[in-house]
Motif scaffolding. Structure first.
Motif, mmCIF file in Angstrom:
data_model
loop_
_atom_site.group_PDB
_atom_site.id
_atom_site.type_symbol
_atom_site.label_atom_id
_atom_site.label_comp_id
_atom_site.label_asym_id
_atom_site.label_seq_id
_atom_site.Cartn_x
_atom_site.Cartn_y
_atom_site.Cartn_z
ATOM 1 N N GLU A 239 0.788 -1.256 -0.076
ATOM 2 C CA GLU A 239 0.044 -0.107 0.074
ATOM 3 C C GLU A 239 0.892 1.375 0.012
ATOM 4 O O GLU A 239 0.376 2.307 -0.590
ATOM 5 C CB GLU A 239 -0.866 -0.060 1.137
ATOM 6 C CG GLU A 239 -2.052 -1.071 1.058
ATOM 7 C CD GLU A 239 -2.836 -0.795 2.322
ATOM 8 O OE1 GLU A 239 -4.199 -0.383 2.308
ATOM 9 O OE2 GLU A 239 -2.691 -1.262 3.287
ATOM 10 N N ALA A 240 1.901 1.226 0.856
ATOM 11 C CA ALA A 240 2.728 2.235 0.763
ATOM 12 C C ALA A 240 3.606 2.506 -0.699
ATOM 13 O O ALA A 240 3.805 3.450 -1.058
ATOM 14 C CB ALA A 240 3.895 2.315 1.839
ATOM 15 N N PHE A 241 4.204 1.505 -1.199
ATOM 16 C CA PHE A 241 4.886 1.414 -2.301
ATOM 17 C C PHE A 241 4.271 0.442 -3.547
ATOM 18 O O PHE A 241 4.672 -0.734 -3.647
ATOM 19 C CB PHE A 241 6.214 1.204 -2.112
ATOM 20 C CG PHE A 241 7.039 2.100 -1.185
ATOM 21 C CD1 PHE A 241 7.649 3.370 -1.567
ATOM 22 C CD2 PHE A 241 6.949 1.737 0.108
ATOM 23 C CE1 PHE A 241 7.981 4.230 -0.914
ATOM 24 C CE2 PHE A 241 7.493 3.116 1.035
ATOM 25 C CZ PHE A 241 8.270 4.043 0.469
ATOM 26 N N PRO A 242 3.035 0.789 -4.047
ATOM 27 C CA PRO A 242 2.713 -0.031 -4.778
ATOM 28 C C PRO A 242 2.917 -0.277 -6.406
ATOM 29 O O PRO A 242 2.525 -1.132 -7.204
ATOM 30 C CB PRO A 242 1.049 0.503 -4.899
ATOM 31 C CG PRO A 242 1.269 1.987 -4.787
ATOM 32 C CD PRO A 242 2.483 1.959 -3.742
ATOM 33 N N GLN A 243 3.908 0.684 -6.754
ATOM 34 C CA GLN A 243 4.298 0.676 -8.282
ATOM 35 C C GLN A 243 5.170 -0.384 -8.608
ATOM 36 O O GLN A 243 5.160 -0.713 -9.657
ATOM 37 C CB GLN A 243 5.056 2.153 -8.163
ATOM 38 C CG GLN A 243 5.201 2.683 -9.728
ATOM 39 C CD GLN A 243 5.498 3.866 -10.036
ATOM 40 O OE1 GLN A 243 7.038 4.204 -9.612
ATOM 41 N NE2 GLN A 243 4.885 4.898 -10.241
ATOM 42 N N LYS A 244 6.278 -0.821 -7.584
ATOM 43 C CA LYS A 244 7.138 -1.574 -7.820
ATOM 44 C C LYS A 244 7.362 -2.785 -6.843
ATOM 45 O O LYS A 244 6.964 -2.744 -5.684
ATOM 46 C CB LYS A 244 8.611 -1.054 -8.020
ATOM 47 C CG LYS A 244 8.807 0.036 -9.072
ATOM 48 C CD LYS A 244 10.076 0.551 -9.067
ATOM 49 C CE LYS A 244 10.238 1.758 -10.105
ATOM 50 N NZ LYS A 244 11.744 2.373 -9.959
ATOM 51 N N ALA A 245 7.729 -3.860 -7.406
ATOM 52 C CA ALA A 245 7.799 -5.093 -6.457
ATOM 53 C C ALA A 245 9.223 -4.836 -5.719
ATOM 54 O O ALA A 245 9.226 -5.525 -4.499
ATOM 55 C CB ALA A 245 7.812 -6.642 -7.461
#
Length: 839
Positions: A239-245
């Motif tokens: 949720e905090a860093f959804p853009q990359k794995a």
């Protein structure tokens, strides 16, 4: 001026998108359209940013979320301005963000033109944060700065970080295995492993000098809110860093913090250096500058003489592992025991100059296992003159121990405390907390209280929720303690500290000492391993303390104590630490010869100029082609004020290295230490480019010039060349097996050859050229003079070599009543012939 959500910001356009001067060194590049940024080192990208993430009202907001999302953070504008902080004048870029719930925050990058190796990152919450806790301390509620752990060079950089109590050091590559939470994770050093493996360039300048030498390391840490700010690695696709794995390294408030008041800021500092030590010292210096605190002095100087006898002279301690820790032997009371101890020291001419009383002397809840109830002596333990009577009898100042506060303590009816279960902490305004600690220490003159030892720091902090969830409770506790002690000329030693306590000490003027090892009794055969934690203490200006040791192997009468086969090792480590040297022997069982190796006749500890710390190859991955030590290898050195002869040519004395120390222990394989990797050469304090042509020699330490060697050496010590081509060969000396293991060690002395002179120094001392003994040196090709300090009647053996010949010469010196003498050496001919006098 511009108004953002009711907050007025002054705009002064002063800078471009590159927030550093020039392309070399450390540079932060900022994309003005997105406020994405990258950290460049010597023109190479080291790290690229991830998004901004904030938890508010139980919801994650992220700049990596889709713009139209109800969980997005959107960039509104960027602002440029000038400013001034305790670190100097800076140029800043503010990025103003809006959360989807209309809350605003500002992230700022500050660059200091006069300090190009320094960057400060700040995130501020004009409207505060509420209901933000993640309920897990290692998942922070905010993130700035943040870097992708897989992009640029992040995955290949080495790291060194402090985590858990006593400044425990962890290291690795690519942030793998790094833990970040309220128990540590910062300071974090990122470094170029290949550069550290190569070693410094021999033509580089000294540590912290303003040069163009390449920067190969950077330190990150909080610059405020040390007790609640964390640095950690968090998961991607979250949720905090959804853009990359990929994971992200972030700085923010720990996940137990639930509410933050309006206009609260969290500042993160980044400081670059030419080596790991260089970056650490520059980083610590910056924090001390913010706290307006001078570092604790290790060696006396003309401008600031040492006055803390507990750290400069031999002391006697009764803490965990000492013979009289909760043990009376045949004596009836603690008072009788301590009086007999002091009488023994006097009769045996053991120059103890201060005493420490551990937790056995005051009232605790549940006697042993609980917190403090009343910081006053038990009448049954001190039935005669009390602690004041003992102080009056000995005239020696005391270090007095304290632990965490019990919720059942006797002070709650007089002062504010916050309690959780059986633990309490002084609370309220900073003034109220200071008043409480002044009341606690009110008997300082009667008791001879010189140092207040605040132990169990981790229990006081980690044992309560409020200390980690409220951004001011823990900080106010330590600030009030320090302010009270400083107002009464009392110093403080921190014990069982977390890394946050090391950093917080930079704003606590009374804190000058810190424990860097586990309890002597808890980890008897490993707690001497302080080469990493001492670097952290040194960086933040504290004197590291190894803890007490017993100076003989078998001391009968206390069934709780193990045998001690490594007394010599502990004594050497304590001396090289530059902190207190503390014995804890049974009456009659002190090894006076071993004690004499540590100090002068009057008990002055003959220290080097800085703590012995692990060589930087220690932190290079074992998979690297360069050989790294498989065990402990530390170095340190002695700086002496030095001028050139003739004596009538007067000039300012410069600090010059006259000896170095190589310490190795528990080595599982042979290791060859080259000069450039030793920490004695390029990059150290006092190094100048001219030193690159100076010849160095080395020999094993031994107590005399004759055949009697230290028990740790079976071979004779002769001077041999020490260089990259001729390294110091450290032989495998693995730790022994069994319940009472011997820990073999090696101690090698290294000396520069200056105009043909090798000043071997005082034989029979671990540190032969200590600045506590040698006040100043002057020399040329034919003469050398050295001013010596000592005690009237003290017998010294002072040695030297000419042109690094295999033979050494010595002269006996009896210190006159003035306590001052002069060593004079003369070159008398060819082939290294020389003579000397001392008077």
């Amino acid at each position: 001026m511009m108004c953002v959500a009711g907050v007025w910001i002054v705009l002064v356009v002063v800078m471009c998108t590159e927030t550093a001067n020039g392309a070399g060194g450390m540079v932060v590049k900022l994309n003005r359209s997105s406020c994405a940024y990258s950290l460049m080192m010597e023109g190479t990208p080291w790290a690229t940013s991830r998004g901004i993430a904030v938890r508010q009202n139980g919801i994650w907001f992220s700049s990596e979320a889709p713009t139209a999302s109800d969980k997005s953070i959107t960039l509104i504008t960027t602002l440029e301005r000038n400013g001034t902080s305790a670190l100097g004048n800076y140029k800043a870029v503010d990025c103003v963000w809006k959360l989807a719930d209309a809350t605003h925050m500002v992230t700022t990058i500050e660059q200091y033109p006069d300090s190009p190796d320094l960057v400060v990152f700040e995130h501020a919450f004009q409207q505060g944060l509420y209901q933000s806790a993640t309920k897990v301390d290692n998942i922070p509620i905010s993130s700035f700065p943040s870097f992708d752990t897989q992009e640029a060079k992040m995955s290949e950089l080495g790291y060194v970080a402090a985590h858990h109590i006593f400044g425990n050091i962890v290291h690795g590559v690519g942030l793998h295995g790094l833990a970040g939470d309220t128990q540590g994770g910062s300071p974090l050093v990122l470094f170029d492993t290949d550069a550290v493996a190569r070693g410094p360039n021999m033509t580089m300048d000294g540590i912290n000098d303003d040069t163009n030498d390449p920067r190969i390391a950077v330190v990150f840490s909080p610059a405020n809110h040390f007790k609640v700010g964390i640095q950690t690695v968090v998961n991607g696709s979250s949720e905090a860093f959804p853009q990359k794995a990929s994971t992200a390294w972030v700085a923010g408030f720990n996940g137990l913090v639930d509410n933050i008041e309006n206009f609260t800021t969290l500042r993160t500092i980044a400081v670059a250096g030419t080596s790991i030590h260089s970056a650490m010292l520059s980083w610590g210096g910056a924090l001390l500058k913010i706290g307006q605190k001078p570092p604790a002095v290790v060696a006396p100087t003309s401008s600031r003489p040492l006055d803390d006898v507990t750290a400069t002279s031999l002391s006697y301690w009764t803490d965990n592992g000492a013979f009289y820790y909760y043990h009376l032997d045949e004596y009836n009371t603690y008072e009788d025991t301590m009086i007999k101890v002091a009488e023994y020291h006097t009769s045996a001419d053991i120059p103890v100059q201060s005493y420490q009383l551990d937790s056995w002397w005051y009232y605790k809840y549940l006697y042993f296992d609980g917190g403090l109830v009343l910081w006053e002596p038990h009448p049954e333990g001190w039935p005669k003159g009390g602690i004041g009577g003992f102080y009056n009898l000995t005239g020696k100042p005391l270090t007095l121990h304290n632990r965490w506060f019990s919720s059942h303590n006797n002070y709650t009816h007089l002062f504010n405390f916050t309690s959780e279960g059986d633990i309490a902490i002084p609370s309220g305004t900073l003034t109220n907390i200071k008043q409480f600690f002044k009341y606690l220490m009110r008997f300082q003159d009667e008791w001879g209280l010189a140092v207040y030892e605040q132990d169990w720091l981790t229990n006081q902090f980690e044992g309560m929720h409020v200390t980690r969830a409220n951004i001011s409770v823990a900080a106010s506790w330590e600030e009030g303690m320090s302010a009270a002690a400083a107002s009464q000329d009392i110093l403080i030693q921190f014990c069982m500290p977390l890394p946050s306590d090391f950093m917080a000490s930079t704003q606590l003027s009374a804190v000058t000492q810190i424990r860097v090892s586990d309890d002597y009794a808890v980890a008897l055969y490993d707690q001497w391993r302080i080469g990493g934690s001492s670097m952290l203490a040194w960086a933040v200006g504290l004197q590291p303390f190894k803890d007490v040791f017993r100076s003989t192997q078998l001391q009968k009468g206390n069934p709780l104590l193990h045998q001690e086969p490594n007394s010599e090792l502990h004594a050497l480590v304590a001396t090289l630490s530059t902190g207190p040297v503390a014995i804890g022997d049974k009456i009659g069982d002190t090894n006076t010869t071993l004690v004499a190796w540590c100090c002068s006749k009057n008990g002055t500890i003959l220290k080097p100029s800085r703590p012995a710390t692990a060589v930087e190859l220690t932190y290079v991955s074992t998979s690297h082609p360069t050989a790294t030590p498989q065990g402990e290898v530390w170095t340190t050195y002695s700086l002496l004020p030095t001028t050139s002869l003739p004596a009538d040519v007067r000039g300012d004395a410069k600090d010059v290295v006259w000896s170095g120390h190589v310490f190795a222990a528990a080595l599982n394989s042979d290791f060859n230490l080259t000069f450039r990797h030793s920490g004695l050469g390029p990059g150290r304090i006092g190094w100048v480019k001219d030193d690159s042509t100076t010849q160095w020699v080395a020999m094993p330490w031994r107590a005399t010039l004759g055949g009697n060697t230290s028990s740790s050496f079976s071979h004779a010590g002769v001077l041999k060349e020490f260089s990259d081509a001729h390294p110091v060969v450290l032989q495998a000396c693995p730790k022994g097996n069994g319940s009472i293991p011997l820990v073999p060690y090696q101690h090698v002395l290294a000396y520069p050859v200056r105009s043909g002179w090798v000043l071997l120094g005082e034989m029979g001392k671990f540190v032969p050229t200590s600045p506590a003994r040698f006040l100043q040196v002057a020399y040329n090709e034919s003469h050398l003079t050295a001013a010596i300090k000592g005690t009237a009647g003290e017998q010294l053996t002072l040695a030297w070599s000419r042109n690094a010949s295999l033979s050494a010469s010595s002269v006996q010196c009896t210190m006159p009543s003035s306590g001052r003498a002069t060593l004079k050496l003369y070159a008398t001919g060819l082939n290294g012939a020389s003579t000397g006098t001392c008077a």
